[in-house]
Scaffold this motif. Sequence first.
Motif, PDB file in Angstrom:
ATOM      1  N   ALA A 338       0.828  -1.201   0.000  1.00  9.67           N
ATOM      2  CA  ALA A 338       0.000   0.000   0.000  1.00  9.67           C
ATOM      3  C   ALA A 338       0.869   1.262   0.000  1.00  9.67           C
ATOM      4  O   ALA A 338       0.563   2.243  -0.695  1.00  9.67           O
ATOM      5  N   ALA A 339       1.949   1.235   0.770  1.00  8.23           N
ATOM      6  CA  ALA A 339       2.864   2.382   0.786  1.00  8.23           C
ATOM      7  C   ALA A 339       3.502   2.577  -0.584  1.00  8.23           C
ATOM      8  O   ALA A 339       3.636   3.711  -1.068  1.00  8.23           O
ATOM      9  N   ALA A 340       3.894   1.466  -1.232  1.00  9.48           N
ATOM     10  CA  ALA A 340       4.461   1.572  -2.576  1.00  9.48           C
ATOM     11  C   ALA A 340       3.458   2.205  -3.538  1.00  9.48           C
ATOM     12  O   ALA A 340       3.818   3.016  -4.400  1.00  9.48           O
ATOM     13  N   GLY A 341       2.193   1.842  -3.382  1.00  4.80           N
ATOM     14  CA  GLY A 341       1.162   2.428  -4.231  1.00  4.80           C
ATOM     15  C   GLY A 341       1.032   3.931  -4.030  1.00  4.80           C
ATOM     16  O   GLY A 341       0.823   4.693  -4.990  1.00  4.80           O
ATOM     17  N   ARG A 342       1.158   4.377  -2.787  1.00  2.00           N
ATOM     18  CA  ARG A 342       1.082   5.820  -2.508  1.00  2.00           C
ATOM     19  C   ARG A 342       2.279   6.559  -3.105  1.00  2.00           C
ATOM     20  O   ARG A 342       2.153   7.678  -3.625  1.00  2.00           O
ATOM     21  N   TRP A 343       3.471   5.946  -3.010  1.00  2.00           N
ATOM     22  CA  TRP A 343       4.653   6.566  -3.606  1.00  2.00           C
ATOM     23  C   TRP A 343       4.533   6.609  -5.127  1.00  2.00           C
ATOM     24  O   TRP A 343       4.933   7.576  -5.766  1.00  2.00           O
ATOM     25  N   ARG A 344       3.964   5.556  -5.717  1.00  2.00           N
ATOM     26  CA  ARG A 344       3.763   5.550  -7.156  1.00  2.00           C
ATOM     27  C   ARG A 344       2.812   6.690  -7.561  1.00  2.00           C
ATOM     28  O   ARG A 344       3.028   7.358  -8.590  1.00  2.00           O
ATOM     29  N   ALA A 345       1.791   6.920  -6.762  1.00  2.00           N
ATOM     30  CA  ALA A 345       0.863   8.015  -7.047  1.00  2.00           C
ATOM     31  C   ALA A 345       1.578   9.364  -7.001  1.00  2.00           C
ATOM     32  O   ALA A 345       1.303  10.261  -7.809  1.00  2.00           O
ATOM     33  N   LEU A 346       2.521   9.485  -6.047  1.00  2.00           N
ATOM     34  CA  LEU A 346       3.273  10.739  -5.954  1.00  2.00           C
ATOM     35  C   LEU A 346       4.130  10.939  -7.208  1.00  2.00           C
ATOM     36  O   LEU A 346       4.189  12.052  -7.767  1.00  2.00           O
ATOM     37  N   VAL A 347       4.785   9.867  -7.668  1.00  2.00           N
ATOM     38  CA  VAL A 347       5.616   9.978  -8.875  1.00  2.00           C
ATOM     39  C   VAL A 347       4.754  10.334 -10.077  1.00  2.00           C
ATOM     40  O   VAL A 347       5.121  11.196 -10.892  1.00  2.00           O
ATOM     41  N   GLU A 348       3.616   9.680 -10.214  1.00  3.16           N
ATOM     42  CA  GLU A 348       2.739   9.956 -11.353  1.00  3.16           C
ATOM     43  C   GLU A 348       2.237  11.398 -11.328  1.00  3.16           C
ATOM     44  O   GLU A 348       2.169  12.053 -12.378  1.00  3.16           O
ATOM     45  N   ALA A 368       1.329   9.372   1.403  1.00  6.00           N
ATOM     46  CA  ALA A 368       2.432   8.404   1.419  1.00  6.00           C
ATOM     47  C   ALA A 368       3.014   8.273   2.822  1.00  6.00           C
ATOM     48  O   ALA A 368       3.320   7.171   3.288  1.00  6.00           O
ATOM     49  N   LEU A 369       3.162   9.400   3.504  1.00  8.89           N
ATOM     50  CA  LEU A 369       3.703   9.373   4.864  1.00  8.89           C
ATOM     51  C   LEU A 369       2.764   8.619   5.797  1.00  8.89           C
ATOM     52  O   LEU A 369       3.212   7.827   6.646  1.00  8.89           O
ATOM     53  N   THR A 370       1.471   8.809   5.636  1.00  3.51           N
ATOM     54  CA  THR A 370       0.492   8.070   6.435  1.00  3.51           C
ATOM     55  C   THR A 370       0.594   6.573   6.165  1.00  3.51           C
ATOM     56  O   THR A 370       0.524   5.747   7.090  1.00  3.51           O
TER      57      THR A 370
END
Length: 386
Positions: A338-348, A368-370
Motif C-alpha cells: 500500500a505504501a508503494a502504491g502511494r509513492w507511485r501516485a506521488l511519482v505519477e 504516502a507518509l500516512t
Amino acid sequence: MDDIDLDGFTHSHVPLMYDRDGLHCFWVPRALAASRWGRERHDAFYVHFQLWVHYNHRWDRYDVGDRWRGADSATGWDTGLGAEVDAVQDRIFRTHLGLRLDTFSSGGENVVETLAGLLRDDRVPLLPMDMGELPSCRAYYDGHHSGHVTVVTGYRKQREMFTVLDGLHLESLTNARLFHVDSTGGPAPLDPWETPLRFAVPFEPTVTLRQVLGDVCTTAYVPSEHLARAHVAWAAHGVPYLVGQVLTVSAGPTPTTAAAVVRDAASELADVADAVLAGEEPVRAKAEFLAGVAPESAWRQFGYVDSQHILGAAARLVLYRAGANPVDAAACQLAAAAAAGRWRALVERALAHGGKLDDELAQTYEDALTAERAWATTVRRAMRRG
C-alpha cells in the motif's frame, strides 16, 4: 573431478524477487547464493538491504541511476555510490548472515577454468555478463545488450556445460519479459540511459503470473563457450562494474545460526519501524527524490518504488519465522504494498503536474507518509504478538 555440483539452494519460489521491470538483477544473485546456507539468509538479506535502500540511505546525495551506472560516468562503479552499495552488502553478508563476498579475477577468456576452480573451492560464483550474447536469454533474440549477473552452480567438463541459477532465462515461467515502446507508441529498442521518453511495458500474462505466484527461478544448462563469450562481452556492453572479475559467496569465518539470522533481521525491522513512527526524517529524503522525477528517468523512480514490494515480501517471511502470527506478518506485506502504491501516485502526479512536496504535492506526500506509518505500525504489532 569432471562434474561439480553445489547443492542446497532453496530457490524454487521467491516472492517478488524482481521489481516490475526486472531491474534488480545485480542484487538477486547475492540473495540466491545466500540461500545455499538456508532460505532464511535469502530473506534476511533482502530485509537488511531494502531497509537501507528505503530508510537509511540519503538518496538526495546521489541519482538513483548510480546504482547501475556508477556515481560518476568518468569514474564508474568502483567509486561513489557503487562502492557504497557494495560495502553495505558486504557488511550484511559478514555481520548478519555469517557469509562472505569476495572478488577474483575472472581470467578473461580463461573464465571457464576460473569458474571451475572456484566451484571446486566450494565458492558460489556470481558472473557478470551481457545477456545479448547468451542464447538462453530473451535479450539475445531481441538484439538487446544489457548487463546482468547470474549464479553459477555446477560444471560438466565432458559436456562443456555450466549450470546456472537465474530468473531471467527463457526456461523460467516468470522471467521479466519486457516490451519496449517509445513516447509515440511505436516499437523501440531500449537503452534506458540513452533513449529518453521510452518506457518499459511488461508483457501480459507474464506480469499477472508473477504477481500471483512470485518469481519462479530455474536452473539452466549453458554451454561453457556461450557463458565465456557473454562474460567477455560484458566489458563492452555492460555497466562499468566487475569488469574482468567474478564475485563469490562462501561460508564466513564466524558461522551464525538460522535463528540468529532471523532474530537479527526482525530486530532491524523493528528499529526502522520505530524511527518511522517517531518522525518524518526516515522518509523525507525518499520523498524528495521521487518528487524530482523527470520523464527521461521515470523508470528509475518506478523501479525504486516497486522494490518496496520486495521488502514487504521478505519482511513477511522473516516476521513469520521470528514467531509472528501469520496474519500479522501478511498484514506487513500488504501495508508495504500500500505504501508503494502511494509513492507511485506521488511519482505519477509529479510527472503530470510537477510541484514541490510542501506545495502542490503536499497532499500526495501526506498520503504516502500516512501509509509508511501504517506499515511501521503493522511491523510493531507483529513483533509484539510474536
